[in-house]
Structures are given as C-alpha cells and as structure tokens.
Design an enzyme around this catalytic site. Structure first.
Site, PDB file in Angstrom:
ATOM      1  N   TRP A 209     -21.525  48.211  37.678  1.00 31.48           N
ATOM      2  CA  TRP A 209     -21.682  48.713  36.313  1.00 31.48           C
ATOM      3  C   TRP A 209     -23.138  49.097  36.131  1.00 31.48           C
ATOM      4  O   TRP A 209     -24.045  48.287  36.324  1.00 31.48           O
ATOM      5  CB  TRP A 209     -21.290  47.673  35.273  1.00 31.48           C
ATOM      6  CG  TRP A 209     -21.632  48.147  33.880  1.00 31.48           C
ATOM      7  CD1 TRP A 209     -21.045  49.181  33.209  1.00 31.48           C
ATOM      8  CD2 TRP A 209     -22.671  47.644  33.028  1.00 31.48           C
ATOM      9  NE1 TRP A 209     -21.652  49.361  31.992  1.00 31.48           N
ATOM     10  CE2 TRP A 209     -22.649  48.425  31.846  1.00 31.48           C
ATOM     11  CE3 TRP A 209     -23.608  46.624  33.147  1.00 31.48           C
ATOM     12  CZ2 TRP A 209     -23.530  48.206  30.785  1.00 31.48           C
ATOM     13  CZ3 TRP A 209     -24.488  46.405  32.099  1.00 31.48           C
ATOM     14  CH2 TRP A 209     -24.443  47.185  30.930  1.00 31.48           C
TER      15      TRP A 209
ATOM     16  N   GLU B  94     -17.473  51.002  37.376  1.00 32.47           N
ATOM     17  CA  GLU B  94     -17.036  50.679  36.008  1.00 32.47           C
ATOM     18  C   GLU B  94     -17.610  51.659  34.996  1.00 32.47           C
ATOM     19  O   GLU B  94     -18.820  51.886  34.941  1.00 32.47           O
ATOM     20  CB  GLU B  94     -17.475  49.253  35.662  1.00 32.47           C
ATOM     21  CG  GLU B  94     -17.087  48.807  34.265  1.00 32.47           C
ATOM     22  CD  GLU B  94     -17.512  47.375  33.982  1.00 32.47           C
ATOM     23  OE1 GLU B  94     -17.346  46.930  32.834  1.00 32.47           O
ATOM     24  OE2 GLU B  94     -18.029  46.703  34.908  1.00 32.47           O
TER      25      GLU B  94
ATOM     26  N   LYS C 185     -18.101  53.309  30.954  1.00 33.41           N
ATOM     27  CA  LYS C 185     -18.352  52.848  29.586  1.00 33.41           C
ATOM     28  C   LYS C 185     -18.602  54.045  28.683  1.00 33.41           C
ATOM     29  O   LYS C 185     -19.204  55.030  29.101  1.00 33.41           O
ATOM     30  CB  LYS C 185     -19.551  51.901  29.543  1.00 33.41           C
ATOM     31  CG  LYS C 185     -19.691  51.138  28.220  1.00 33.41           C
ATOM     32  CD  LYS C 185     -20.697  50.007  28.318  1.00 33.41           C
ATOM     33  CE  LYS C 185     -20.664  49.166  27.044  1.00 33.41           C
ATOM     34  NZ  LYS C 185     -21.594  48.006  27.119  1.00 33.41           N
TER      35      LYS C 185
ATOM     36  N   ASP D  21     -12.691  48.419  31.608  1.00 29.39           N
ATOM     37  CA  ASP D  21     -13.056  47.294  30.749  1.00 29.39           C
ATOM     38  C   ASP D  21     -12.444  47.519  29.368  1.00 29.39           C
ATOM     39  O   ASP D  21     -12.620  48.573  28.767  1.00 29.39           O
ATOM     40  CB  ASP D  21     -14.576  47.186  30.652  1.00 29.39           C
ATOM     41  CG  ASP D  21     -15.041  45.934  29.918  1.00 29.39           C
ATOM     42  OD1 ASP D  21     -14.631  45.747  28.759  1.00 29.39           O
ATOM     43  OD2 ASP D  21     -15.823  45.162  30.504  1.00 29.39           O
TER      44      ASP D  21
ATOM     45  N   ASP E 107     -17.567  42.597  23.988  1.00 29.50           N
ATOM     46  CA  ASP E 107     -17.376  41.419  24.834  1.00 29.50           C
ATOM     47  C   ASP E 107     -17.102  40.132  24.078  1.00 29.50           C
ATOM     48  O   ASP E 107     -17.703  39.096  24.364  1.00 29.50           O
ATOM     49  CB  ASP E 107     -18.598  41.238  25.747  1.00 29.50           C
ATOM     50  CG  ASP E 107     -18.732  42.368  26.744  1.00 29.50           C
ATOM     51  OD1 ASP E 107     -17.794  42.573  27.515  1.00 29.50           O
ATOM     52  OD2 ASP E 107     -19.770  43.059  26.727  1.00 29.50           O
TER      53      ASP E 107
END
Length: 428
Positions: A187, A228, A230, A261, A298
C-alpha cells in the site's frame, strides 16, 4: 472442550431448523474451521512500530484515542496477540508491517533484513501461526511530503524501491519457513491534498518503481505480491496515485494479487460488488476487511450489512480458495485486544452466516426467474438461529461464547497491560 448442555441443546434445535431448508450445519462449521483470517498487528500499538526513533504517525494515517495499555515492544505485542487468538475460534494468521521488526541495532527501511524478523518467525512457528507482511511506506522522513515510490526525486524513489525489495526477501523467508505463501501487500499512500496539474507522471513513476521492486522473480509458494488501491486519504483528498483503476490494471498486467480494502472507496461504493468482477480476470484477491465511517477508513469491524454481503459473495461465488481475508483497522479509544477480538469474531460470524445460507435453493430460484422465492428465502434467513450455531462453534473450539470473552480481557488489562506506561522499556 465440549459445549455446555444448554448450548448443545440449542445447537441441535438450530441444526434441525437449518436442515429443513437443506443446510448441513456441521459441514458449514467444518468449512469455517479451515478458514484463516490474517489478523493485523498494528491494532495493538496504534501503528507506532518498534523502530528506534519511534517516528510519529503521518502521511495519510491517523489513530485517535489514548486508551491505556498500548504495546511498546515486540514482546508486549506478542503477549497481547496470544490473548486475542485464545478468544477467537479457529487458527488464524498474523499480518506484520515492516516497522515491527526487532531493531536492537537501528536499521533504516532500505536496510531491513530477515534477521530483524527472526523473532517473529520463531514465535509464529511456536504458535503454529502463518505470517503475512507489508512494506511500510509512511511515517518516515522520506515520506514527509506524501510521496514515496512516485516521488519526483530519483534518490527518494530508489530508497523506497530498495525498501520494497528488502520486504519481498523477508516475506519469501517467512513463506519458506511456514510452508505456505506469505502475502506481501504493497500500500503506497502517495497523492496530493489539492487538485494536481499532472495526474499522469506520478502514475508512470509509480508503475516504473513497482516494476523495479518486483523485477526479481520469487517462488510463489513462498510469497505472493499484492497491491492495494485507495480513493483518497488524509492529506491526499484530491488525488491518490494508486487508484483502483491503476492497481487493477497493474495486477492484471503483472500477475499480482489485487487487494480491496472495504474502507478505501467512496462511502456509497462497496467492495462486495467488486469481488465477482475482479475474480473474472485475476486468479485470487486479498481483502482488507475494515469499516469506513465517512472519511475514515479503519473503524473496528462490526456485523454490518456490508460485512455480511462481502462474505455472502465469497461463499455464493465459490471463492473461498481464491480470496485471502485480512483485517485492517485501528482504534485507540477502546481496549486494543478487545478491538481485535470483536473485529475478528464478527468476520467469522459473517462467514458462518454465509455458509449457513441455502445457496443452492437461492440460486435455483434465481435461475428459474422465481425472484419471489429468492427474496422470501433471503429475508427468512435473517432470523434463522445463527447465534446458537456460533455459540456452539466457539465453545466446541475452547473459546468463550457470547460476551464471556470480555472477562478474560478485563483480567489481562487489570493484571498486565494497565501497568504499561507511555515510555517503553529498553528492548534487550
């Protein structure tokens, strides 16, 4: 450990009710017992890590709260993890970030070696736990402006390329030791707070840097590279270099594992809808199960509709062997061990609920165009006796059922973690 009489009786009644719609409860529990969730180490210390200079968090990360008892070194973190695992049914993995090594001798990120993680490798072997890994592209002087692998400075880019290469070697050593692949997840938080004038060049630099990191072929039975995506982060609200489209294309063209995620997309966008799409083109994916709340990605995982939808998609699509389930949340406002237990148990509970669905009946009704039956069965499923099956599973695997596990956490807090000060003792 066997279940209590009341628990066993409730389980038998629940099994009969599920059997009436064609669901074999014991077969579902057998499948659940073979699913390993990768528990993230960074919930235990607020993503501080054990580097000698104790770098402050930053670069798109934030942990709020000041609950006492944060793990200050690897031994304390391992002690906390042992308790958490003892309260979670099944056998699960551990996901480490690169800043959690045993750094008795200081080492910068581009200098880390397998020796810095030998303590974790030995501990995992003793605990019969498999490890996963992550490079740490944040909380460092060379990430202070929010850019790492996509940085315009070739020297800084090379520093982070060397960090990524070092992490791949560490992950491969972990996988070789444990006899199954260590998933090494990349990430990269690079991005701009405000609207960029050039979106193209940072993405070109990121792709080139990743290609350099992954240039050396490593045995896939030792480690698998994951990337990953985002949508935005703190300090990169307007533009993240590694977007979903960037990494989906990169994973497909370079044969990498794509990490989705649950908190990395727009609040109205969910990853449950993406699973079947990306698995049409990729052999497997990694999930970071989290809970987004507005702009924060998160929060501790709870038993939400989206969590259940994610697990339903995995089970209904027959993807259990192609989806690697990991956790990613951090909360310093509550007991940190309790956060691990709550989040992981909810993931397993949602998996169990999905395994207890009459999938064949649902899909048969859908194939026949009988959407009335499909909807009726889905709604009736919501009040089936999941709790009785879950309690039986916990007790039969030697784990407290219901909220009884909280007593163990409170005892540990009173006798061990409450005595921890904010100043860590020397690590010998």
């Amino acid at each position: 450990m066997t279940s209590t009489p009341n628990c066993a009786a409730a389980f038998e009644l629940a099994s009969e009710q599920y059997a009436s719609i064609g669901v074999n409860v014991k077969a579902a529990l057998s499948m659940l017992s073979n699913i390993a969730v990768s528990v993230h180490c960074w919930q235990g210390d607020d993503v501080v890590g054990f580097e000698s200079d104790a770098r402050a968090l930053g670069d798109g990360l934030a942990v709020t709260g000041n609950y006492p008892g944060r793990a200050r070194n690897a031994d304390e973190l391992r002690s906390d993890l042992r308790l958490a695992y003892s309260l979670i049914p099944g056998k699960h993995r551990l996901n480490l970030h690169a800043l959690y090594g045993d750094f008795e001798t200081p080492a910068d990120r581009d200098e880390i070696e397998v020796s810095h993680f030998q303590g974790w490798i030995d501990w995992a072997r003793d605990q019969q736990i498999s490890l996963d890994f992550n490079p740490s592209f944040f909380s460092h002087r060379n990430a202070s402006d929010g850019f790492t692998l996509a940085h315009s400075d070739p020297g800084i880019r090379q520093f982070w390329i060397d960090h990524g290469i070092a992490c791949r070697k560490i992950a491969a050593a972990m996988g070789a030791e444990q006899g199954n692949p260590c998933i090494n997840n990349f990430w990269v938080p690079d991005g701009y707070k405000d609207t960029p004038a050039n979106r193209r060049q940072p993405r070109e630099r990121l792709a080139d840097s990743l290609d350099a990191v992954f240039a050396e072929p490593l045995a896939t039975d030792h480690t698998l590279d994951a990337v990953e995506c985002k949508l935005f982060g703190i300090g990169s609200e307007s533009y993240v270099v590694g977007s979903h489209e960037f990494y989906m294309g990169y994973a497909m063209s370079r044969n990498k594992v794509l990490c989705l995620d649950a908190g990395h997309f727009h609040p109205t966008e969910v990853i449950s809808d993406k699973i079947s799409s990306v698995l049409m083109y990729l052999p497997q994916i990694l999930l970071h199960v989290s809970r987004g709340v507005r702009w924060d990605s998160d929060h501790v995982v709870t038993f939400t509709d989206e969590l259940q939808a994610i697990m339903q998609e995995i089970v209904r699509g027959g993807y259990l062997q192609r989806v690697n389930i990991g956790l990613d949340f951090f909360d310093a406002s509550i007991n940190r061990v309790a956060a691990w237990v709550i989040g992981t148990r909810n993931v397993l509970k949602a998996l169990l609920a999905a395994l207890l669905e009459p999938v064949d009946l649902l899909q048969k009704a859908e194939a026949e165009g009988d959407y009335t039956t499909r909807l009726a069965l889905m709604e009736e499923q919501k009040t089936m006796p999941l709790g009785a099956v879950w309690d039986y599973y916990c007790e039969s695997t030697g784990v407290p059922s219901g909220s009884q596990w909280l007593t163990n956490v409170r005892h540990y807090e009173d006798s061990i973690s409450a005595d921890r000060s904010e100043i860590a003792p020397s690590i010998i």
